[in-house]
Design an enzyme around this catalytic site. Structure first.
Site, PDB file in Angstrom:
ATOM      1  N   CYS A 149       0.839  -1.193   0.000  1.00  0.00           N
ATOM      2  CA  CYS A 149       0.000   0.000   0.000  1.00  0.00           C
ATOM      3  C   CYS A 149       0.878   1.249   0.000  1.00  0.00           C
ATOM      4  O   CYS A 149       2.028   1.221   0.463  1.00  0.00           O
ATOM      5  CB  CYS A 149      -0.894   0.022   1.233  1.00  0.00           C
ATOM      6  SG  CYS A 149      -2.070  -1.342   1.299  1.00  0.00           S
TER       7      CYS A 149
ATOM      8  N   GLU B 257       0.726   3.795   1.866  1.00  0.00           N
ATOM      9  CA  GLU B 257       1.125   4.190   3.220  1.00  0.00           C
ATOM     10  C   GLU B 257       2.381   3.440   3.656  1.00  0.00           C
ATOM     11  O   GLU B 257       3.286   4.024   4.260  1.00  0.00           O
ATOM     12  CB  GLU B 257       0.004   3.904   4.231  1.00  0.00           C
ATOM     13  CG  GLU B 257      -1.244   4.733   4.013  1.00  0.00           C
ATOM     14  CD  GLU B 257      -2.298   4.017   3.174  1.00  0.00           C
ATOM     15  OE1 GLU B 257      -3.485   4.253   3.403  1.00  0.00           O
ATOM     16  OE2 GLU B 257      -1.923   3.221   2.275  1.00  0.00           O
TER      17      GLU B 257
ATOM     18  N   ARG C 196     -10.210  11.022  -6.262  1.00  0.00           N
ATOM     19  CA  ARG C 196     -10.926  10.408  -5.131  1.00  0.00           C
ATOM     20  C   ARG C 196     -10.644  11.080  -3.798  1.00  0.00           C
ATOM     21  O   ARG C 196     -11.395  10.930  -2.855  1.00  0.00           O
ATOM     22  CB  ARG C 196     -10.598   8.919  -5.032  1.00  0.00           C
ATOM     23  CG  ARG C 196     -11.226   8.111  -6.147  1.00  0.00           C
ATOM     24  CD  ARG C 196     -10.997   6.639  -6.001  1.00  0.00           C
ATOM     25  NE  ARG C 196      -9.586   6.324  -6.247  1.00  0.00           N
ATOM     26  CZ  ARG C 196      -8.928   5.340  -5.652  1.00  0.00           C
ATOM     27  NH1 ARG C 196      -9.524   4.579  -4.770  1.00  0.00           N
ATOM     28  NH2 ARG C 196      -7.664   5.112  -5.953  1.00  0.00           N
TER      29      ARG C 196
END
Length: 139
Positions: free
Chosen positions: A62, A64, A90
Site C-alpha cells: 500500500c 502508506e 478520489r
C-alpha cells in the site's frame, strides 16, 4: 461509536496536496481498473516523505507502507501524520486494516487524515483500532 476527530491544520492540507501530487504525477491511470494511491507522511521535524502503491494482481504494498519505508530509509523514526489520496480525484482515503495495525505498532501516536461524515479530519490511529492486538519486533 464516536471517534474523536480534529479539524485539519494548514500543514495537514499541505500533506494532502503532497500525496495528491504523487498520485497525479505517477499513478497508473484511473479508469483502467488500476486504483493507484499516493501517500505522504510527516516526521516530527517537519520533513515529508511520499510513497505510491504498487498495484499487482497478487496484492502489493500500500502507498502508506511505501511512505513509511521511505521515511525509515531516510532516517525518520518519529512520524506524526499520514494520509493516502486516491487517483482520479478520489481524495483522501482511510487506511486498510493491515495499514492501521502497522501504523499502530510502529507509530502509536500518529494521526491519520481520512474522510469522516463531517469531512476530512485528523484521527489518532489508536482511535481507529480501539481493541488492537499489540505487536513488537522487539522481544
Amino acid at each position: 461509536m464516536h471517534i474523536p476527530a480534529a479539524e485539519l491544520t494548514p500543514a495537514d492540507h499541505e500533506l494532502i496536496a503532497h500525496a495528491r501530487q504523487i498520485v497525479d504525477e505517477h499513478g497508473d491511470g484511473a479508469g483502467r481498473g488500476v486504483h493507484t494511491m499516493g501517500a505522504a507522511v510527516r516526521a516530527a521535524d517537519g520533513r515529508v516523505y511520499g510513497g505510491i502503491n504498487l498495484f499487482h494482481f497478487t496484492g502489493g504494498p500500500c502507498a502508506e507502507l511505501v511512505a513509511l519505508g521511505h521515511a525509515r530509509a531516510s532516517g525518520a523514526r518519529e512520524l506524526t501524520t499520514i494520509v493516502a489520496v486516491g487517483d482520479g480525484g478520489r481524495g483522501p482515503v482511510g487506511p486498510c486494516g493491515r495499514d492501521r495495525q502497522i501504523l499502530f505498532d510502529y507509530h502509536p501516536g500518529i494521526r491519520v487524515l481520512l474522510p469522516t461524515p463531517a469531512g476530512v479530519r485528523s484521527v489518532r490511529v489508536e482511535d481507529l483500532l480501539p481493541l488492537p492486538t499489540p505487536w513488537s519486533s522487539v522481544d
